[in-house]
Motif scaffolding. Sequence first.
Motif, PDB file in Angstrom:
ATOM      1  N   GLU A   1       0.839  -1.195   0.000  1.00 55.57           N
ATOM      2  CA  GLU A   1       0.000   0.000   0.000  1.00 55.57           C
ATOM      3  C   GLU A   1       0.876   1.248   0.000  1.00 55.57           C
ATOM      4  OE1 GLU A   1      -2.554  -0.199   3.364  1.00 55.57           O
ATOM      5  OE2 GLU A   1      -3.649  -1.959   2.667  1.00 55.57           O
ATOM      6  N   GLU A   2       0.312   2.371  -0.455  1.00 60.53           N
ATOM      7  CA  GLU A   2       1.075   3.616  -0.563  1.00 60.53           C
ATOM      8  C   GLU A   2       1.596   4.086   0.794  1.00 60.53           C
ATOM      9  OE1 GLU A   2      -1.094   6.622  -2.605  1.00 60.53           O
ATOM     10  OE2 GLU A   2      -1.315   5.450  -4.455  1.00 60.53           O
TER      11      GLU A   2
ATOM     12  N   SER B   1       5.821   5.379   4.222  1.00 60.39           N
ATOM     13  CA  SER B   1       5.700   6.499   5.158  1.00 60.39           C
ATOM     14  C   SER B   1       5.561   5.991   6.592  1.00 60.39           C
ATOM     15  CB  SER B   1       4.511   7.394   4.783  1.00 60.39           C
ATOM     16  OG  SER B   1       3.303   6.656   4.821  1.00 60.39           O
ATOM     17  N   HIS B   2       4.873   4.872   6.760  1.00 62.40           N
ATOM     18  CA  HIS B   2       4.746   4.285   8.101  1.00 62.40           C
ATOM     19  C   HIS B   2       6.094   3.797   8.604  1.00 62.40           C
ATOM     20  CE1 HIS B   2       3.168   2.078  11.506  1.00 62.40           C
ATOM     21  NE2 HIS B   2       3.795   0.996  11.070  1.00 62.40           N
TER      22      HIS B   2
ATOM     23  N   LEU C   1      11.863   6.872  12.788  1.00 56.88           N
ATOM     24  CA  LEU C   1      12.123   8.153  13.445  1.00 56.88           C
ATOM     25  C   LEU C   1      11.852   8.060  14.942  1.00 56.88           C
ATOM     26  CD1 LEU C   1      12.985  11.057  12.755  1.00 56.88           C
ATOM     27  CD2 LEU C   1      10.555  11.620  12.532  1.00 56.88           C
ATOM     28  N   LYS C   2      10.777   7.389  15.304  1.00 60.35           N
ATOM     29  CA  LYS C   2      10.437   7.214  16.725  1.00 60.35           C
ATOM     30  C   LYS C   2      11.503   6.392  17.453  1.00 60.35           C
ATOM     31  CE  LYS C   2       5.444   7.576  16.024  1.00 60.35           C
ATOM     32  NZ  LYS C   2       4.147   6.853  15.993  1.00 60.35           N
ATOM     33  N   LEU C   3      12.061   5.417  16.757  1.00 56.50           N
ATOM     34  CA  LEU C   3      13.100   4.578  17.351  1.00 56.50           C
ATOM     35  C   LEU C   3      14.453   5.287  17.413  1.00 56.50           C
ATOM     36  CD1 LEU C   3      12.328   1.154  15.639  1.00 56.50           C
ATOM     37  CD2 LEU C   3      12.235   1.584  18.101  1.00 56.50           C
TER      38      LEU C   3
END
Length: 204
Positions: A65-66, A70-71, A77-79
Amino acid sequence: TVPEKTENFEKAFYGILADGFRKEASYDYLIMFSGGKDSMYIAHKLKQAKGGRICLLTVENGLEEESFLSHAKDAALKLGCDLFIFQPPAEQFVRFYRFLITEPSLKAIDTNPMCFFCARYIMALGVSFAEKMKIPFVFYGATPEQINRGQIPGTLRDIEIFEMVSRRAFMGYYRRIQSLAPYQADPVVKRAVDDIFHVSETVR
């Protein structure tokens, strides 16, 4: 049922990582990363291991999926971990997947060859990347059913025996596939299969 725990698997796990630690490596661990719960949890645990220098690799096969990339980027980034994205031409995956779906003899290896070989192909791409980056360990999330038909080992010796038996069976699969016409005729299929069955001398 889960067998009674007779050995400290967690201690053994971190011991293996410590033994393979290389100060000169750019990263200590590469995680095949989707940003889902499995890869996020593995990253969390590996930050506690010796070195703890983690990078993440996301393989984009052109069929997700698109929101997939991005996910993965948001989760990385959170990690606080470096994320690498590998995006080969989608046609390579299409030709390989077509082989997995249409070659009837592969069902003798696994009733769902698409799942069986695709997961191992993604892992092989990670191993290849780790070899180039001189990273000693590659990790990915899998259930016991995906690895060894759901059997949960009770001892470290059980794991050693399973690895030995499965490696022998796996190389038997390789010889069988090498005799197939698509492997011999299509360089894309041949490359993917060879990558899957490549045994690295530097990456675990």
